[in-house]
Design an enzyme around this catalytic site. Structure first.
Site, PDB file in Angstrom:
ATOM      1  N   ARG A 189      34.055  50.979  11.561  1.00 25.80           N
ATOM      2  CA  ARG A 189      34.594  52.151  11.521  1.00 25.80           C
ATOM      3  C   ARG A 189      34.092  53.092  12.425  1.00 25.80           C
ATOM      4  O   ARG A 189      32.941  52.955  13.078  1.00 25.80           O
ATOM      5  CB  ARG A 189      34.507  52.969  10.382  1.00 25.80           C
ATOM      6  CG  ARG A 189      35.417  52.361   9.204  1.00 25.80           C
ATOM      7  CD  ARG A 189      36.826  52.605   9.264  1.00 25.80           C
ATOM      8  NE  ARG A 189      37.704  51.930   8.183  1.00 25.80           N
ATOM      9  CZ  ARG A 189      38.190  50.855   7.999  1.00 25.80           C
ATOM     10  NH1 ARG A 189      38.088  50.032   8.875  1.00 25.80           N
ATOM     11  NH2 ARG A 189      39.005  50.497   6.921  1.00 25.80           N
ATOM     12  N   GLU A 218      41.734  58.057  15.704  1.00 28.48           N
ATOM     13  CA  GLU A 218      42.614  56.973  16.340  1.00 28.48           C
ATOM     14  C   GLU A 218      44.237  57.401  16.166  1.00 28.48           C
ATOM     15  O   GLU A 218      44.454  57.764  15.377  1.00 28.48           O
ATOM     16  CB  GLU A 218      42.378  55.551  15.319  1.00 28.48           C
ATOM     17  CG  GLU A 218      41.079  55.020  15.262  1.00 28.48           C
ATOM     18  CD  GLU A 218      40.753  53.819  14.551  1.00 28.48           C
ATOM     19  OE1 GLU A 218      39.707  53.147  14.347  1.00 28.48           O
ATOM     20  OE2 GLU A 218      41.856  53.698  13.581  1.00 28.48           O
ATOM     21  N   HIS A 237      42.515  49.178  16.914  1.00 26.91           N
ATOM     22  CA  HIS A 237      42.246  48.803  15.290  1.00 26.91           C
ATOM     23  C   HIS A 237      43.132  47.492  15.160  1.00 26.91           C
ATOM     24  O   HIS A 237      44.023  47.956  14.187  1.00 26.91           O
ATOM     25  CB  HIS A 237      42.468  50.046  14.520  1.00 26.91           C
ATOM     26  CG  HIS A 237      41.750  49.987  13.281  1.00 26.91           C
ATOM     27  ND1 HIS A 237      41.172  51.163  12.651  1.00 26.91           N
ATOM     28  CD2 HIS A 237      41.481  48.806  12.517  1.00 26.91           C
ATOM     29  CE1 HIS A 237      40.654  50.753  11.445  1.00 26.91           C
ATOM     30  NE2 HIS A 237      40.583  49.373  11.449  1.00 26.91           N
TER      31      HIS A 237
END
Length: 271
Positions: A189, A218, A237
């Site tokens: 993360r 993000e 991601h």
């Protein structure tokens, strides 16, 4: 929930009096207020096991791409300004290098299995030590103190859940412990790393490079300094982003929802 949406807060819970379960995609649960859900009698589930193989693959891909400067090399190869390939344009060896894995859960262990094929020396730091058979299978050496791992590793790979204990686990002090030739890889993360400290460390050559599948937020703002550094690779991601795994995630979530609605034990319930 998909990509942490919709946000489950008290207003939503009050508006859904018959809600029985929240099924969340992926392994992270930092976006879920489990105490709040429990107070409303709502169960929660995630999909922790189906994402591990693909995420471990991406961790290795980021390590290889960063060490061999694949993004820079591609840009050089296709650039209209390139007239020749410089002979002194060099990357860093992965085979035989030391990999430090912070977080030796399912994903971290799968990374170790892959790294063994590259004849890497594997160090790991974890809340709980793996048993001797598991360590021996991948040739992993346990570091009780994260400092020891950081000081020795050529590549430091983060594979931990985001918790209050791991929030900004890697900051200015930890980065300064790393080798100036080391690369930081984050597949966990974004908030596990102090991004301001990371930018400073990369700009000042405290560490050599970073390869990140996760950031905070993000996506990053388009003017964020991380986006301007040549010694950084950032992916959007995509640890679990393969067709097969995303389908399995959906199937896992559906199974949990069906179980929650019928009063059966919920697969992958988050307690």
């Amino acid at each position: 929930m998909w990509y942490h949406k919709p946000v489950i807060n008290e207003d939503m819970l009050q508006s859904l009096p018959n809600l029985k379960i929240v099924a969340s995609s992926g392994v992270g649960i930092d976006h879920l207020d489990l105490n709040l859900l429990s107070s409303y009698g709502v169960k929660a589930s995630n999909t922790p096991f189906v994402v591990s193989t693909d995420t471990a693959d991406l961790g290795m891909a980021l390590m290889l791409a960063s060490s061999r400067r694949l993004v820079e090399g591609y840009q050089m190869a296709v650039s209209c300004d390139t007239e020749y390939f410089p002979a002194d344009w060099l990357g860093t060896e992965v085979s035989g290098a030391t990999l430090g894995i912070v977080g030796m859960g399912t994903i971290g262990y799968k990374v170790a299995e892959r790294a063994k094929g590259f004849e890497m020396k594997i160090l790991y730091h974890n809340r709980n030590r793996r048993n001797k058979e598991e360590e021996s299978a991948v040739g992993a050496i346990y570091c009780k103190k994260i400092d020891d791992l950081l000081q020795q590793s050529d590549f430091v790979l983060l594979s931990v859940n985001l918790t209050p204990e791991t929030h900004k686990l890697i900051g200015k002090r930890e980065l300064e412990l790393m080798k100036p030739t080391a690369t930081l890889i984050n597949i966990s993360r974004g908030l596990v790393v102090d991004q301001d400290a990371l930018v400073e460390a990369l700009q000042n050559k405290v560490i050599k490079a970073a390869a990140l599948d996760v950031t905070y937020p993000e996506p990053l703002p388009r003017d964020h300094p991380l986006l301007k550094l040549k010694n950084v690779i950032i992916t959007p991601h995509i640890g679990s982003a393969t067709k097969k795994t995303r389908r399995l995630m959906m199937e896992n979530m559906t199974e949990s929802i069906q179980a929650g609605l019928t009063g059966l034990p919920v697969p992958n319930e988050v307690l």
